[in-house]
Write an enzyme that holds these catalytic residues in place. Structure first.
Site, PDB file in Angstrom:
ATOM      1  N   LEU A  75       0.574  -1.157   0.037  1.00 55.94           N
ATOM      2  CA  LEU A  75      -0.152   0.119  -0.089  1.00 55.94           C
ATOM      3  C   LEU A  75       0.735   1.261  -0.038  1.00 55.94           C
ATOM      4  O   LEU A  75       0.257   2.421   0.200  1.00 55.94           O
ATOM      5  CB  LEU A  75      -1.029  -0.098   1.072  1.00 55.94           C
ATOM      6  CG  LEU A  75      -1.842  -1.183   1.208  1.00 55.94           C
ATOM      7  CD1 LEU A  75      -2.856  -1.066   2.606  1.00 55.94           C
ATOM      8  CD2 LEU A  75      -2.814  -1.234   0.092  1.00 55.94           C
ATOM      9  N   CYS A  76       2.117   0.985  -0.198  1.00 57.52           N
ATOM     10  CA  CYS A  76       2.894   2.270  -0.423  1.00 57.52           C
ATOM     11  C   CYS A  76       2.945   2.948  -1.532  1.00 57.52           C
ATOM     12  O   CYS A  76       2.782   2.315  -2.591  1.00 57.52           O
ATOM     13  CB  CYS A  76       4.642   1.531  -0.258  1.00 57.52           C
ATOM     14  SG  CYS A  76       5.515   2.622   0.984  1.00 57.52           S
ATOM     15  N   HIS A  77       3.082   4.438  -1.858  1.00 60.63           N
ATOM     16  CA  HIS A  77       2.938   4.943  -2.766  1.00 60.63           C
ATOM     17  C   HIS A  77       4.435   5.056  -3.647  1.00 60.63           C
ATOM     18  O   HIS A  77       5.233   5.323  -2.922  1.00 60.63           O
ATOM     19  CB  HIS A  77       2.316   6.630  -2.634  1.00 60.63           C
ATOM     20  CG  HIS A  77       1.066   6.773  -2.008  1.00 60.63           C
ATOM     21  ND1 HIS A  77       0.656   6.594  -0.892  1.00 60.63           N
ATOM     22  CD2 HIS A  77       0.044   6.938  -2.929  1.00 60.63           C
ATOM     23  CE1 HIS A  77      -0.586   6.959  -0.743  1.00 60.63           C
ATOM     24  NE2 HIS A  77      -1.139   7.149  -1.917  1.00 60.63           N
ATOM     25  N   MET A 113       9.092   4.816   4.853  1.00 62.78           N
ATOM     26  CA  MET A 113       8.894   3.361   4.505  1.00 62.78           C
ATOM     27  C   MET A 113      10.161   3.263   3.593  1.00 62.78           C
ATOM     28  O   MET A 113      10.945   2.101   3.829  1.00 62.78           O
ATOM     29  CB  MET A 113       7.725   3.001   3.757  1.00 62.78           C
ATOM     30  CG  MET A 113       6.543   2.862   4.627  1.00 62.78           C
ATOM     31  SD  MET A 113       6.792   2.023   5.981  1.00 62.78           S
ATOM     32  CE  MET A 113       6.900   0.314   5.223  1.00 62.78           C
ATOM     33  N   GLU A 114      10.681   4.171   2.706  1.00 66.61           N
ATOM     34  CA  GLU A 114      11.693   4.079   1.954  1.00 66.61           C
ATOM     35  C   GLU A 114      12.879   3.888   2.878  1.00 66.61           C
ATOM     36  O   GLU A 114      14.032   3.111   2.715  1.00 66.61           O
ATOM     37  CB  GLU A 114      11.790   5.225   0.902  1.00 66.61           C
ATOM     38  CG  GLU A 114      10.819   5.176   0.181  1.00 66.61           C
ATOM     39  CD  GLU A 114       9.320   5.487   0.359  1.00 66.61           C
ATOM     40  OE1 GLU A 114       8.521   5.131  -0.634  1.00 66.61           O
ATOM     41  OE2 GLU A 114       8.921   5.995   1.375  1.00 66.61           O
ATOM     42  N   ASP A 128      23.894 -11.923   3.514  1.00 63.52           N
ATOM     43  CA  ASP A 128      24.119 -12.471   2.574  1.00 63.52           C
ATOM     44  C   ASP A 128      25.474 -12.693   2.185  1.00 63.52           C
ATOM     45  O   ASP A 128      25.848 -13.766   1.765  1.00 63.52           O
ATOM     46  CB  ASP A 128      23.293 -11.893   1.206  1.00 63.52           C
ATOM     47  CG  ASP A 128      23.295 -12.666   0.077  1.00 63.52           C
ATOM     48  OD1 ASP A 128      23.147 -13.977  -0.089  1.00 63.52           O
ATOM     49  OD2 ASP A 128      23.827 -12.283  -0.788  1.00 63.52           O
TER      50      ASP A 128
END
Length: 160
Positions: A75-77, A113-114, A128
């Site tokens: 739901l992130c733009h 969020m970014e 990793d």
């Protein structure tokens, strides 16, 4: 406590409408750490890892993750980022690497969020690249540290 904005009146998940929100300069800073064996950190710092520059590759991975956040978080733009900065700092006294990510935009919605996604993926990249020598690494303390801009203004996490 405010209502969860990603649910409509019927309780269904939806993308928040930001069409009427002001275009403002917005900044978010997130941080996190990856804890590891002292020997693993020494290998990273010395540049002796056979896969190459662990921190340099993790920095690029964090930048790429910030740019692709809307593809990962449903739901992130999609956001036109104006700047992403990833700082990876070895902390030998604590056997860890600290990551601080800053994301910026001029737009109608924030970049928290970014910044958070950038931290997570940078730390995952370190995991990793080093898992062959240390599967016990632990990613921790990933959190928003600060946000500026928008209707809610300036917010800073409490120390700790």
């Amino acid at each position: 406590m405010a209502d969860l904005s990603h649910f409509n009146a019927r309780g269904e998940a939806h993308m928040v409408d930001v069409g009427e929100k002001a275009q403002t300069h917005r900044v978010a800073v997130a941080g996190g750490e990856i804890r590891m064996a002292p020997e693993t950190l020494q290998l990273i710092v010395a540049g002796g890892h056979e896969k190459g520059d662990v921190l340099g590759i993790a920095r690029i991975a964090g930048i790429m993750a910030a740019k692709r956040t809307s593809e990962l978080v449903p739901l992130c733009h999609p956001i036109a980022l104006t700047r992403v900065d990833i700082r990876l700092e070895p902390k030998p006294e604590h056997d860890r690497v600290q990551c601080i990510a800053t994301a910026e935009t001029v737009g109608p919605t924030g970049v928290e969020m970014e910044a958070l996604c950038a931290v997570q993926v940078a730390l995952l990249t370190i995991y990793d690249m080093c898992k062959a020598v240390d599967r016990g690494m632990v990613m921790e303390r990933v959190r928003l540290l600060e946000k500026r801009g928008g209707r809610s203004g300036h917010w800073r996490a409490e120390a700790g």
